[in-house]
Scaffold this active site. Structure first.
Site, short mmCIF file in Angstrom:
data_model
loop_
_atom_site.label_atom_id
_atom_site.label_comp_id
_atom_site.label_asym_id
_atom_site.label_seq_id
_atom_site.Cartn_x
_atom_site.Cartn_y
_atom_site.Cartn_z
N HIS A 327 44.01 25.87 64.88
CA HIS A 327 44.35 25.39 63.53
C HIS A 327 44.80 23.92 63.52
O HIS A 327 44.81 23.29 62.46
CB HIS A 327 45.46 26.28 62.96
CG HIS A 327 45.55 26.30 61.47
ND1 HIS A 327 45.12 25.26 60.67
CD2 HIS A 327 46.03 27.24 60.63
CE1 HIS A 327 45.33 25.57 59.41
NE2 HIS A 327 45.87 26.77 59.34
N LYS A 408 38.54 37.25 34.19
CA LYS A 408 38.30 36.11 33.28
C LYS A 408 37.99 36.58 31.86
O LYS A 408 38.31 35.89 30.90
CB LYS A 408 37.17 35.23 33.83
CG LYS A 408 37.57 34.50 35.11
CD LYS A 408 36.63 33.39 35.48
CE LYS A 408 36.96 32.13 34.73
NZ LYS A 408 36.31 30.94 35.28
N LEU A 412 42.42 35.44 31.83
CA LEU A 412 43.41 35.20 32.87
C LEU A 412 42.77 34.48 34.04
O LEU A 412 41.57 34.62 34.28
CB LEU A 412 44.00 36.53 33.34
CG LEU A 412 44.84 37.28 32.29
CD1 LEU A 412 45.07 38.71 32.72
CD2 LEU A 412 46.17 36.58 32.04
N HIS A 413 43.59 33.73 34.80
CA HIS A 413 43.05 33.02 35.96
C HIS A 413 43.04 33.98 37.15
O HIS A 413 44.07 34.58 37.48
CB HIS A 413 43.90 31.79 36.29
CG HIS A 413 43.24 30.87 37.27
ND1 HIS A 413 43.13 31.19 38.62
CD2 HIS A 413 42.62 29.68 37.11
CE1 HIS A 413 42.48 30.22 39.25
NE2 HIS A 413 42.16 29.29 38.35
#
Length: 588
Positions: A327, A408, A412-413
């Site tokens: 990472h 959606k 709503l997200h």
């Protein structure tokens, strides 16, 4: 005429790097105000009052001085955080990287043309390797389009770290060795490393300047596989990369002291484009249940992975694929972008090679043989043992009842919806709010990487309580990197640690890397990943959003009796149903 010409030229991968704005320093009052919002859900009234007092003293005293010093640093560096973040988050960390820090995941190709199957693993590996090499060529020649947010270019520097990159252990601090160059910058390494049954081989991915074709790659991989099947297992030196960092650094120093040729081998591995791991296991998975494949990618045989490489492409013998990546040099979006490209190419070609079957007179792979002594064998044995004692629990399932479209449709997200469902699931399981980290990007700025969003706000907690006891906006706070900067400025100055950072609410709310929910939206593609929890009593929670489903990977430590990844997933699923029902009946 000249302007018209530049308008029609394709954009080069790294062309905007020098014009990206520097990373700004937020206002001190803004960050401290967000900090108070973030700790409130975890505090009693008395605790919160004490913390407000601590924050006020900090902002009027030492905090103001430290902030000024941070502003001065920002004038001198285009990214005041870059070096600090790399050191603090990755290079100075001493716990084993491979299980605790690396990210990895399952290949999505089993969802279409490459379901699990016997006897075709090497053939598929040659094709996916060829596509991976095409992506390398796009980067080398800067033909990969720069990514943008709308019309705003994003920093592409991390893409330089995908190939020919390796972390090298140090006794106190690791370093990153990057050998990649674009064509305009000059030649760079073009060899691959293949690991199989504890043995390590290498061959060049180019012949006469051209990338080897899948039939040629298959010839090379078959040579390695045949050698490994007919002879004893190798020494498994790769396992050393899974050990605690200082132990690995000392073991590496010892390897180099035994024989100078060992150093040459290490440099060959470090500079290779990437590692191909030929894994004999068969982690049967399907589109609804990726658990076995995700677990095998993240926690599989340490003798056939080089945990410090920026990319290990893992080929399982049932024809499925996974990856594990260090990472430190880049964030997951780089790998996601590459794997999404691979998935699109495999779909477009139906998983087949339709070009020439001619095999040129290419040299066979060469085995890389370390000279080992008794201490080196002992180090390898120790590394294997500590790795195999790991108790990471992983579940990776598709929630198939609904996905982005249904969410959606209720105005709503999707990401907010899932974050709230995750928090509600945690609240149901643990009867308290969970400090939560969600990854955000700062790639609009020069060498930008990530910032922390803290979705566990007081509003979210109140909402969870209301849902538990028979119009919600989640405010996402971003201030953690600023506070880290203030902490590190004090440390560099040799000052005592400011009281703000020893306040119990600082760590209880997740500060100092103590988030119990470490979450990330992997994206809206087919690519999935997983990471270990940030703390022993925590969870890793990665998810990808599709039109008809949400795929979720949850991790926890088996040795922690408070947490259970499967239970969190089940409660997440029930929360999703409850929330959709609520959104439907509320007629949003």
């Amino acid at each position: 005429m000249a302007n018209q010409l530049t308008d029609t030229l394709p954009e080069r991968t790294f062309q905007y790097q020098n014009s990206l704005p520097p990373l700004p320093v937020p206002s001190l009052q803004g960050s401290l105000s967000k900090y108070l919002d973030a700790v409130r859900p975890f505090a009693t009234k008395k605790e919160f009052k004490a913390t407000v007092n601590t924050v006020r003293k900090f902002s009027e005293g030492v905090g103001r001085e430290l902030h000024q010093k941070l502003l001065q640093r920002a004038k001198e560096k285009r990214n005041w955080l870059e070096e600090w973040w790399l050191d603090t988050a990755y290079l100075e960390v001493r716990i084993p990287s491979q299980l605790n820090v690396n990210f990895g995941g399952p290949g999505p190709y089993l969802e279409h043309f490459w379901p699990p199957a016997e006897g075709i693993s090497l053939q598929r590996t040659s094709i996916i390797t060829w596509h991976t090499l095409q992506y390398w060529d796009l980067l080398r020649t800067e033909r990969l389009a720069p990514q943008k947010a709308g019309k705003t270019p994003l920093d592409m520097d991390q893409f330089r770290m995908l190939y020919s990159t390796c972390k090298v252990p140090g006794v106190k601090k690791d370093t990153i060795h990057n050998y990649f160059k674009t064509v305009s910058e000059g030649p760079c390494p073009s060899h691959l490393v293949v690991m199989c049954r504890g043995r390590i081989f290498t061959f060049d991915a180019l012949f006469d300047g051209h990338i080897l074709t899948p039939p040629e790659l298959l010839r090379q991989l078959s040579f390695v596989k045949k050698r490994c099947e007919g002879e004893p297992e190798g020494d498994g030196v790769g396992a050393l990369t899974s050990d605690e960092r200082t132990r690995w650094a000392k073991a590496r120093e010892h390897l180099v002291s035994i024989d100078p040729h060992n150093k040459t081998i290490l440099e060959t591995i470090q500079s290779s484009l990437f590692v191909i791991s030929l894994d004999e296991s068969k982690p049967y998975s399907r589109p609804e249940n990726y658990t076995n494949l995700t677990a095998a990618a993240l926690t599989g045989d340490p003798t056939i992975r080089w945990g410090d490489k920026s990319y290990n492409s893992i080929a399982f013998s049932d024809g499925t694929f996974g990856s594990t990546c260090d990472h430190a040099p880049y964030d997951a979006m780089v790998l996601i972008s590459m794997c999404w490209y691979l998935d699109q190419q495999i779909r477009a070609t139906e998983g087949q090679w339709k070009g020439s079957d001619t095999i040129r007179q290419i040299p066979f792979p060469e085995e890389l043989l370390f000279t080992l002594d008794e201490k080196a064998y002992s180090d390898i044995h120790h590394a294997k043992q500590q790795y195999l004692e790991s108790d990471l629990q992983i579940v990776c399932y598709a929630f198939t009842a609904f996905g982005k479209l249904a969410i959606k449709q209720r105005k709503l997200h999707p990401d907010t919806f899932i974050q709230l469902a995750m928090q509600l699931a945690y609240y149901k399981l643990h009867k308290k709010p969970g400090s939560c980290y969600e990854t955000a990007t700062t790639r609009r700025f020069y060498h930008g990487r990530t910032e922390t969003m803290r979705p566990c706000t007081q509003e979210a907690v109140n909402w969870c309580k209301a849902m538990m006891d028979p119009a919600c906006e989640v405010k996402l706070n971003s201030f953690d990197r600023h506070l880290l900067g203030l902490y590190l400025i004090a440390k560099e100055d040799g000052r005592p640690t400011p009281e703000l950072f020893s306040d119990p609410l600082y760590s209880r709310s997740g500060g100092g890397g103590n988030f119990v929910l470490s979450s990330s939206l992997v994206g809206y593609t087919t690519i999935m990943g997983a990471v270990a929890p940030m703390v022993h009593h925590g969870y890793g929670f990665f998810y990808r959003i599709r039109d008809d489903r949400i795929v979720i990977s949850v991790t926890a430590w088996k040795s922690c009796h408070e947490t259970d990844a499967a239970s969190l997933f089940n409660l997440f699923s029930s929360s999703m149903h409850e929330m959709l029902h609520l959104a439907t009946t509320a007629n949003l």
